[in-house]
Structures are given as structure tokens and as C-alpha cells.
Design a protein around this motif. Structure first.
Motif, PDB file in Angstrom:
ATOM      1  N   GLU A  46       0.847  -1.195   0.000  1.00 43.33           N
ATOM      2  CA  GLU A  46       0.000   0.000   0.000  1.00 43.33           C
ATOM      3  C   GLU A  46       0.877   1.238   0.000  1.00 43.33           C
ATOM      4  OE1 GLU A  46      -2.532  -0.292   3.376  1.00 43.33           O
ATOM      5  OE2 GLU A  46      -3.640  -2.034   2.614  1.00 43.33           O
ATOM      6  N   CYS A 132      -3.431   7.935 -15.954  1.00 40.26           N
ATOM      7  CA  CYS A 132      -2.886   6.624 -16.293  1.00 40.26           C
ATOM      8  C   CYS A 132      -2.945   6.462 -17.802  1.00 40.26           C
ATOM      9  CB  CYS A 132      -3.617   5.496 -15.566  1.00 40.26           C
ATOM     10  SG  CYS A 132      -5.334   5.246 -16.052  1.00 40.26           S
ATOM     11  N   THR A 168      -0.328   1.193 -14.346  1.00 38.70           N
ATOM     12  CA  THR A 168       0.142   1.956 -13.192  1.00 38.70           C
ATOM     13  C   THR A 168      -0.764   3.162 -12.962  1.00 38.70           C
ATOM     14  OG1 THR A 168       2.432   1.266 -13.544  1.00 38.70           O
ATOM     15  CG2 THR A 168       2.085   3.264 -12.241  1.00 38.70           C
ATOM     16  N   ASN A 169      -1.088   3.418 -11.705  1.00 35.50           N
ATOM     17  CA  ASN A 169      -1.944   4.539 -11.263  1.00 35.50           C
ATOM     18  C   ASN A 169      -3.426   4.305 -11.558  1.00 35.50           C
ATOM     19  OD1 ASN A 169       0.490   5.788 -10.677  1.00 35.50           O
ATOM     20  ND2 ASN A 169       0.332   7.350 -12.266  1.00 35.50           N
ATOM     21  N   THR A 171      -6.066   2.593 -10.481  1.00 34.85           N
ATOM     22  CA  THR A 171      -7.120   2.636  -9.465  1.00 34.85           C
ATOM     23  C   THR A 171      -7.319   4.026  -8.890  1.00 34.85           C
ATOM     24  OG1 THR A 171      -6.646   0.325  -8.922  1.00 34.85           O
ATOM     25  CG2 THR A 171      -7.870   1.587  -7.289  1.00 34.85           C
ATOM     26  N   GLU A 202      -7.925  -2.998  -8.640  1.00 39.34           N
ATOM     27  CA  GLU A 202      -6.481  -3.059  -8.373  1.00 39.34           C
ATOM     28  C   GLU A 202      -5.969  -4.488  -8.471  1.00 39.34           C
ATOM     29  OE1 GLU A 202      -3.175  -1.537  -5.068  1.00 39.34           O
ATOM     30  OE2 GLU A 202      -5.312  -1.207  -4.720  1.00 39.34           O
ATOM     31  N   LYS A 204      -3.626  -7.249  -7.132  1.00 42.42           N
ATOM     32  CA  LYS A 204      -3.008  -7.561  -5.839  1.00 42.42           C
ATOM     33  C   LYS A 204      -2.001  -8.696  -5.992  1.00 42.42           C
ATOM     34  CE  LYS A 204      -5.633  -4.835  -3.171  1.00 42.42           C
ATOM     35  NZ  LYS A 204      -5.093  -3.784  -2.279  1.00 42.42           N
ATOM     36  N   SER A 212       3.475   0.618  -5.566  1.00 45.99           N
ATOM     37  CA  SER A 212       2.930   1.250  -6.760  1.00 45.99           C
ATOM     38  C   SER A 212       1.535   0.690  -6.981  1.00 45.99           C
ATOM     39  CB  SER A 212       3.824   0.952  -7.971  1.00 45.99           C
ATOM     40  OG  SER A 212       3.269   1.468  -9.163  1.00 45.99           O
ATOM     41  N   VAL A 213       0.616   1.547  -7.391  1.00 51.46           N
ATOM     42  CA  VAL A 213      -0.751   1.112  -7.670  1.00 51.46           C
ATOM     43  C   VAL A 213      -0.816   0.562  -9.090  1.00 51.46           C
ATOM     44  CG1 VAL A 213      -3.150   1.840  -7.896  1.00 51.46           C
ATOM     45  CG2 VAL A 213      -1.718   2.813  -6.084  1.00 51.46           C
ATOM     46  N   THR A 214      -1.221  -0.698  -9.226  1.00 58.18           N
ATOM     47  CA  THR A 214      -1.335  -1.344 -10.532  1.00 58.18           C
ATOM     48  C   THR A 214      -2.756  -1.862 -10.694  1.00 58.18           C
ATOM     49  OG1 THR A 214       0.954  -2.077 -10.264  1.00 58.18           O
ATOM     50  CG2 THR A 214      -0.301  -3.032 -12.079  1.00 58.18           C
ATOM     51  N   ALA A 215      -3.349  -1.620 -11.856  1.00 58.50           N
ATOM     52  CA  ALA A 215      -4.768  -1.935 -12.031  1.00 58.50           C
ATOM     53  C   ALA A 215      -5.045  -2.581 -13.379  1.00 58.50           C
ATOM     54  CB  ALA A 215      -5.610  -0.670 -11.897  1.00 58.50           C
TER      55      ALA A 215
END
Length: 388
Positions: A46, A132, A168-169, A171, A202, A204, A212-215
Motif C-alpha cells: 500500500e 494513467c 500503473t496509477n 485505481t 487493483e 493484488k 505502486s498502484v497497478t490496475a
């Protein structure tokens, strides 16, 4: 008196005063804001992305190499040096900046309408809006031309359907630049993420880029007005041009991760006592350190050379591929070798080495795998395309 890595290659003499000051400011930000928390962010998976984006906007690094619309308009080399400092903190933090500035903002800046630029770029530069970039799909990474996401005209509107992956980004984004097949060519669309039918679950359980936020991006009958289309580009030239911008930042960034690993290994070897003397005093350890320093220095010199070429407007995509291939490959090799010097301590988050090594597994393959860049270089050398 031991020399620093910068002294060994006299790198400081190749950097201008203004570039040095900005790099120093970014390094200070990383030291104060990232390093104290990065192990926890990586451990928990997170990261306070919105908070960090706002702070990075205040620092002035979001879209810093773009002109106007609240962007700093600095040189490509300065941007690269900032990426090096950001990735010395963590690849995930540099990825946040790269996707914001070199993919989402660049696409709007280079291909967008004046209305799109005015609406999004000032807020994105300030960190008030996150962007994104939706190109990669579950079955189409190295071959983006095969994408299945489609945009169809419905009266004056466009309706988008499809799925993007590894975004990346995604979410936390306020806007997505999404590339889709149309009845003519691939087109880019500026998609506010609150548009009905758009979702970004996202991803997980990652073992890399955990800070890093990955979606995944899911588009189900996403209806957009005609004004959402990026008007200044058609075909794959658009997304590939943006990817070249992002790859440039990686050339510098990967060297930041490698430098942090090597500095950690040198310090550790000097302090660690083995058979009544420091680990650093053994020939095998010094051989490892010397070889890694050579590759780091060569990679940094290559990055600076490519930065000057980019600033002169003469850099080619093939040259970007040379930098991305070499520097990511050498960075991950350095990280792995540094881990051997730290031995068991090298696998804990008490030290940054295994975190960098895990992150570099992603950096090695995103924005073009090593194999793709080998083929780009091979085509440049032989004139023969071997992608298919």
C-alpha cells in the motif's frame, strides 16, 4: 580515502549547475519522504499515491520536461536525473512520475486538443489530478497492434469496450488515456475515470513494484463525446511515441536503483567483519564491487549522452532502445550481485537491495521487453525486421 561512485567517473563535471540543483532537491525529497516509509509500503503493498502525487506536483517533477500549462519546461537531461533520484528511492515512485508525466501528460500535450490540454495538464502538473495510460491488454503486450479494445462511433459519440492490464496509477487515476481500435486506425481517448462503465480494479499479490498502484482497466459501453478523441494522431505512432518518452526516464531511473544497491553493498562490506577483518578487504568482494562500479558508471555515462542527444532533438527510437536494454539489464545484475555481498541480510527489507531487485524484474520488461529492444537494435543494424 575512499572515492564516491560519482568521483570514480567524474560525473559531476558533466552535469550543469541547474541540473545538479534539481537532482539534489529530488534526492532530498526521497531522503525525507520516501526512504523512511518505503519498506513498509513495499511490505504492505500500500502506498499513499494521492498524497505523494500532490507532493511531487509541489516539487515540480510531474511533466517537468513539458512546456506550458503549468509544466516546468526543463531539459530532458534534468528530467532523467530526477528519475535517477526517484528510482534510487524506489522504482514504484519513479513509475508514478513516469506514467503521469511521460505517458498520460505527454499524450495529451503532444496529441491533444487545446481544450484537453487546458482541462487536464495544469491539474496534473500540480498533482491535483492523476493520470494513467491504457495500452497493454491481457493478451497483447509486446504486440499492441493486436489490441482488442474497440471504439465505435454512435452518432456524434464514441462507445468503448475492452480491457487493459498492468496499468500503473489506474485505481487512483482521475483520467485515463486509452488507446483503442477504430474502423480506421488506432485512436487515443481522454477518459475521465468517473465515466459510467469505466472501472479499475487493483491488481493484488504482486511480488514486484509493491509500492505502486497497478490496475486492470475495464471499459463496458463507455460513452464519450467526440471531444474525447486525441485529434493530432492516428495509428500506433501515438502510443509508441509516448512509450519512447517513458523509456527515456527508465534509462536514468534504473541506474538510480543500481546506485542505491551498490552504495548499500559498499557500506555494508566496509562494516561487516568476516574472519577478523572487513568483508570489503577481501579480493573477491573488491572484484565484485569494481565490476559493478564499471557497469554503473558506463550506464550513467550512456544515460547522460542520450539525454544530451534528446535535448538536441537528434535522439532516435533505436538509441532509446540501446539505453533501456543496457541499463535495465545491468541494473538488475548489479542488484543481484549486491545481494550476494549482503548474504542473508540481503533478503530483508532492512536493506533496499532485494526490494530493488524485485522491482527491476518489472522494469526489465515493461515499456518493451529486453527481447523487443534487441530486435529494434537488430533491425537498425541489419535493416531486416525479425519481430514476426
Amino acid at each position: 580515502m575512499p572515492q564516491s561512485l560519482e568521483q570514480l567517473f567524474a560525473l559531476d563535471g558533466l552535469i550543469q549547475d541547474d541540473e545538479r540543483e534539481i537532482a539534489k532537491a529530488v534526492r532530498h525529497f526521497v531522503d525525507e519522504r520516501v526512504r523512511p516509509h518505503i519498506a513498509e509500503w513495499f511490505d504492505t503493498g500500500e502506498v499513499p499515491a494521492r498524497e505523494l502525487t500532490k507532493e511531487l506536483g509541489e516539487l515540480g517533477v510531474l511533466g517537468m520536461h513539458l512546456d506550458g500549462y503549468g509544466c516546468a519546461g526543463l531539459s530532458a537531461t534534468t528530467y532523467g536525473l530526477a528519475c535517477q533520484e526517484l528510482e534510487a528511492g524506489d522504482s514504484g515512485i519513479r513509475s508514478l512520475v513516469s506514467v503521469q508525466g511521460s505517458l498520460a501528460m505527454y499524450s495529451i500535450h503532444a496529441y491533444g486538443s487545446e481544450e484537453q490540454k487546458q482541462e487536464w495538464l495544469p491539474r496534473m502538473a500540480a498533482g491535483d489530478a492523476i493520470g494513467c495510460f491504457g495500452l497493454t491488454e491481457p493478451d497483447f503486450g509486446s504486440n499492441p497492434g493486436g489490441m482488442r479494445t474497440r471504439a465505435k462511433k454512435d452518432g456524434e459519440d464514441w462507445v468503448l469496450n475492452g480491457t487493459k492490464m498492468w496499468i500503473t496509477n489506474g485505481t487512483v487515476a482521475d483520467v485515463a488515456v486509452v488507446w483503442a481500435q477504430t474502423d480506421e486506425k488506432v485512436r487515443g481517448f481522454v477518459v475521465p475515470t468517473d465515466t459510467p462503465g469505466f472501472s479499475a480494479p487493483e491488481i493484488k499479490r504482486k511480488m514486484s513494484l509493491r509500492a505502486s498502484v497497478t490496475a486492470e482497466l475495464v471499459l463496458e459501453d463507455v460513452r464519450l463525446p467526440a471531444s474525447a478523441v486525441l485529434p493530432e494522431v492516428q495509428g500506433l505512432r501515438g502510443p509508441l511515441g509516448a512509450l519512447s518518452e517513458a523509456r527515456f526516464g527508465i534509462i536514468f531511473g534504473a541506474m538510480g536503483a543500481a546506485r542505491d544497491c551498490l552504495e548499500t553493498a559498499i557500506s555494508y562490506a566496509q562494516d561487516r567483519q568476516v574472519f577478523d577483518k572487513s568483508l570489503a578487504s577481501y579480493q573477491l568482494t573488491q572484484a565484485k564491487l569494481a565490476d559493478m562500479a564499471l557497469e554503473l558508471g558506463k550506464g550513467q555515462l550512456l544515460a547522460l549522452h542520450l539525454g544530451r542527444l534528446k535535448d538536441s532533438g537528434t535522439i532516435t527510437p533505436e538509441q532509446v532502445s540501446v539505453g533501456k536494454l543496457n541499463n535495465t539489464r545491468e541494473a538488475i545484475a548489479i542488484a543481484r550481485q549486491c545481494r550476494t555481498i549482503l548474504a542473508a541480510n540481503g533478503i530483508t527489507l532492512e536493506y533496499p537491495v532485494i526490494r530493488h531487485a524485485n522491482n527491476l524484474e518489472s522494469v526489465l520488461t515493461y515499456e518493451g521487453t529486453s527481447e523487443v529492444h534487441q530486435l529494434v537494435i537488430g533491425k537498425a543494424l541489419t535493416g531486416a525486421e525479425a519481430f514476426r
